[in-house]
Design a protein around this motif. Structure first.
Motif, PDB file in Angstrom:
ATOM      1  N   TYR A  60     -11.168   9.910  -2.878  1.00 17.46           N
ATOM      2  CA  TYR A  60     -10.044   9.869  -2.342  1.00 17.46           C
ATOM      3  C   TYR A  60      -9.058  11.232  -2.447  1.00 17.46           C
ATOM      4  CZ  TYR A  60     -10.457   4.702  -4.356  1.00 17.46           C
ATOM      5  OH  TYR A  60     -10.725   3.159  -4.487  1.00 17.46           O
ATOM      6  N   ASN A  74      -5.471   9.885   1.047  1.00 22.44           N
ATOM      7  CA  ASN A  74      -6.301   9.514   1.821  1.00 22.44           C
ATOM      8  C   ASN A  74      -7.570   8.318   0.944  1.00 22.44           C
ATOM      9  OD1 ASN A  74      -8.049  10.637   4.873  1.00 22.44           O
ATOM     10  ND2 ASN A  74      -9.109  11.744   2.823  1.00 22.44           N
ATOM     11  N   CYS A 137     -10.927  -0.618   9.870  1.00 22.32           N
ATOM     12  CA  CYS A 137     -11.643   0.530   8.894  1.00 22.32           C
ATOM     13  C   CYS A 137     -12.157   1.829  10.144  1.00 22.32           C
ATOM     14  CB  CYS A 137     -12.397  -0.230   8.229  1.00 22.32           C
ATOM     15  SG  CYS A 137     -13.583   0.877   7.109  1.00 22.32           S
ATOM     16  N   ASN A 202      -3.481  -1.387   9.667  1.00 22.34           N
ATOM     17  CA  ASN A 202      -4.730  -0.078   9.341  1.00 22.34           C
ATOM     18  C   ASN A 202      -4.632   1.018   8.715  1.00 22.34           C
ATOM     19  OD1 ASN A 202      -7.353  -0.171   7.239  1.00 22.34           O
ATOM     20  ND2 ASN A 202      -7.815  -2.038   8.417  1.00 22.34           N
ATOM     21  N   THR A 203      -5.225   1.575   7.874  1.00 24.76           N
ATOM     22  CA  THR A 203      -5.350   3.214   7.851  1.00 24.76           C
ATOM     23  C   THR A 203      -5.728   3.825   8.857  1.00 24.76           C
ATOM     24  OG1 THR A 203      -7.553   3.544   7.121  1.00 24.76           O
ATOM     25  CG2 THR A 203      -5.983   2.658   5.193  1.00 24.76           C
ATOM     26  N   GLY A 229      -9.018   7.319   5.958  1.00 24.66           N
ATOM     27  CA  GLY A 229      -7.858   6.236   6.275  1.00 24.66           C
ATOM     28  C   GLY A 229      -6.561   6.859   5.602  1.00 24.66           C
ATOM     29  N   TYR A 230      -5.724   7.022   6.151  1.00 31.56           N
ATOM     30  CA  TYR A 230      -4.715   7.549   5.633  1.00 31.56           C
ATOM     31  C   TYR A 230      -3.483   6.840   5.304  1.00 31.56           C
ATOM     32  CZ  TYR A 230      -0.599  11.161   4.350  1.00 31.56           C
ATOM     33  OH  TYR A 230      -0.039  12.164   4.079  1.00 31.56           O
ATOM     34  N   CYS A 231      -3.163   6.450   4.163  1.00 34.13           N
ATOM     35  CA  CYS A 231      -2.115   5.224   3.827  1.00 34.13           C
ATOM     36  C   CYS A 231      -0.766   5.685   2.659  1.00 34.13           C
ATOM     37  CB  CYS A 231      -2.894   3.992   3.110  1.00 34.13           C
ATOM     38  SG  CYS A 231      -4.229   4.045   2.012  1.00 34.13           S
ATOM     39  N   VAL A 235       3.250   7.315   5.905  1.00 35.17           N
ATOM     40  CA  VAL A 235       2.780   5.972   7.216  1.00 35.17           C
ATOM     41  C   VAL A 235       3.778   4.959   7.624  1.00 35.17           C
ATOM     42  CG1 VAL A 235       0.380   6.356   6.574  1.00 35.17           C
ATOM     43  CG2 VAL A 235       1.412   4.273   5.879  1.00 35.17           C
ATOM     44  N   GLY A 261       2.271  -0.878   5.208  1.00 32.83           N
ATOM     45  CA  GLY A 261       1.814   0.462   5.705  1.00 32.83           C
ATOM     46  C   GLY A 261       3.717   1.147   5.096  1.00 32.83           C
ATOM     47  N   THR A 284      -1.725   0.970  -2.074  1.00 28.84           N
ATOM     48  CA  THR A 284      -1.652   2.185  -2.347  1.00 28.84           C
ATOM     49  C   THR A 284      -0.179   2.087  -3.665  1.00 28.84           C
ATOM     50  OG1 THR A 284      -2.081   3.521   0.166  1.00 28.84           O
ATOM     51  CG2 THR A 284      -0.980   4.837  -2.242  1.00 28.84           C
TER      52      THR A 284
END
Length: 431
Positions: A60, A74, A137, A202-203, A229-231, A235, A261, A284
């Motif tokens: 992460y 991330n 993913c 998704n991310t 993957g960004y969240c 986002v 998101g 998150t």
């Protein structure tokens, strides 16, 4: 009191707050704790073929705001690293113990029909309420021809969705990747394949930061890194837009949507629902603050619904969709002008600097020659109503945007004589 219970593509749950497929839903221990805290459902972390995926360390990284508040998160974690047998056994046990909660099982397998035909009866046997196809993913799995590698090709989305509808009676939710130019295309493909719903987003492909001493991105694995993957909160605007695109597309209008998101509180959830989501998924925020955040989410949403007279979520679900349109249909004659409440102004000058340097020079700085006191006033004839001053002002409601009476009728860009390419006058879709 508002009724938060929902039925989403045939799946019932006591409230619309579900945990997304991610580390918080990786095992029975986590899911049971989530249900005890009050979550309405979970999407079990993605199952795949045996032997299971192998994850790396570390996994992460984050983007921080003031006071180390996590704005963006991330990850480079893959799907479950536990055996299929162990996951299926735990899913069955949890569903039996919590029959009123929604349990959807996320799946990711190679694009060969026999893999799906083999796993789907096993998932059904657990008593799970539905399946979610992980076509989003963005790291690790696309290199193996799965995840976003499927979600970015509408033909693959339709094909695999159709296989799942063929080999299972469970509701099929297709999880879409945001790493694509036009989100409507895979959504249309999912519907063509028979999907009962879609979930998004998704991310997003991301590299959050670089360690300038070691010259490697975060998170660091040995001496290297990769995109993840960004969240998280950052986002949410992207997710809302993509949900709206699907909700108002004539080809996918009415297709149930599970919103994902950056959802961290009841207001975030209400915004997704207003744009057409039937339920929301959270990841998150739960990872950062724990499962108990759902208590405030449920209470806040219920209180707000009561204040607005909404008895059920259906009463306001999708209400913002008709008011979301293409730029060309916006009213060119609508006008707002900034107004500064002098009783609230702290004379910091941020509005003046922002407007003077980067906007329309529409805020005057007036200095009293005797006392040196400063005052800021809007120059009405120069203000274009861009909102920059309102955004930069540190005092909430000190600067407001006031609608002006222009005496001009509604006129969109397709009707505007200033449009050099307005050869065909399009019909207005304004509400």
């Amino acid at each position: 009191m508002a009724d938060l219970s929902i039925e989403f593509c045939g799946i019932k749950s006591p409230n619309p707050f579900w945990l997304a497929s991610a580390p918080p839903t990786d095992k029975a221990y986590n899911v049971i704790r989530a249900f005890e805290a009050g979550w309405g459902g979970v999407v079990w972390k993605t199952l795949g073929e045996d032997p299971p995926a192998v994850n790396v360390s570390s996994r992460y990284s984050a983007i921080y705001g003031k006071n180390r508040e996590v704005i963006g998160f991330n990850n480079i974690e893959l799907i479950t690293d536990r055996s299929l047998e162990q996951n299926l056994q735990e899913i069955a046990e949890v569903k039996k113990a919590w029959p009123d909660r929604a349990i959807v099982v996320s799946l990711m397998l190679p694009c060969e029909e026999h893999y799906w035909a083999d796993i789907l009866p096993k998932v059904e046997a657990t008593g799970a309420d539905g399946i979610e196809l992980n076509f989003g993913c963005p790291h690790g799995m696309p290199e193996r021809g799965m995840g976003a590698a499927v979600g970015q090709v509408p033909e693959y989305v339709q094909m695999v969705t159709a296989w799942c509808k063929k080999h299972s009676k469970l509701p099929v939710i297709v999880k879409l990747t945001p790493n694509i130019t036009d989100i409507r295309k895979p959504a249309r493909a999912a519907k063509e394949g028979g999907a009962d719903a879609v979930s998004l987003i998704n991310t997003i492909n991301s590299i959050t930061s670089i360690d300038l001493d070691r010259m490697v991105a975060l998170p660091i694995v040995g001496t290297a890194s990769t995109h993840g993957g960004y969240c998280g909160a950052a986002v949410k605007p992207i997710a809302l837009n993509m949900v709206a695109e699907i909700a108002r597309d004539p080809e996918t209008r009415g297709l149930p949507i599970s919103g994902i998101g950056g959802i961290a509180n009841w207001r975030d959830a209400a915004e997704f629902i207003a744009l057409g989501a039937g339920c929301v998924q959270v990841c998150t925020a739960a990872m950062l603050h724990g499962f108990r955040i759902v208590e405030e989410m449920k209470d806040g949403l219920s209180r707000w619904m009561d204040s607005k007279g909404y008895r059920t979520l259906a009463d306001f679900s999708g209400k913002a969709v008709p008011n979301t349109t293409d730029w060309k249909y916006l009213d060119m004659n609508y006008q707002v002008i900034a107004h500064i409440d002098q009783n609230e102004c702290i004379q910091c000058g941020r509005c003046h600097v922002a407007c003077e340097d980067t906007s329309h020079q529409a805020i005057a700085q007036i200095i009293d020659q005797a006392s040196g006191a400063r005052r800021y006033e809007v120059i009405d004839q120069e203000c274009v109503g861009c909102n920059l001053c309102e955004i930069t002002c540190p005092v909430q409601n000190c600067i407001t945007m006031v609608p002006q009476v222009t005496g001009k009728p509604y006129m969109n860009w397709t009707q505007d004589p200033r449009n050099p390419r307005a050869e065909v006058k399009e019909e207005s879709t304004a509400v």
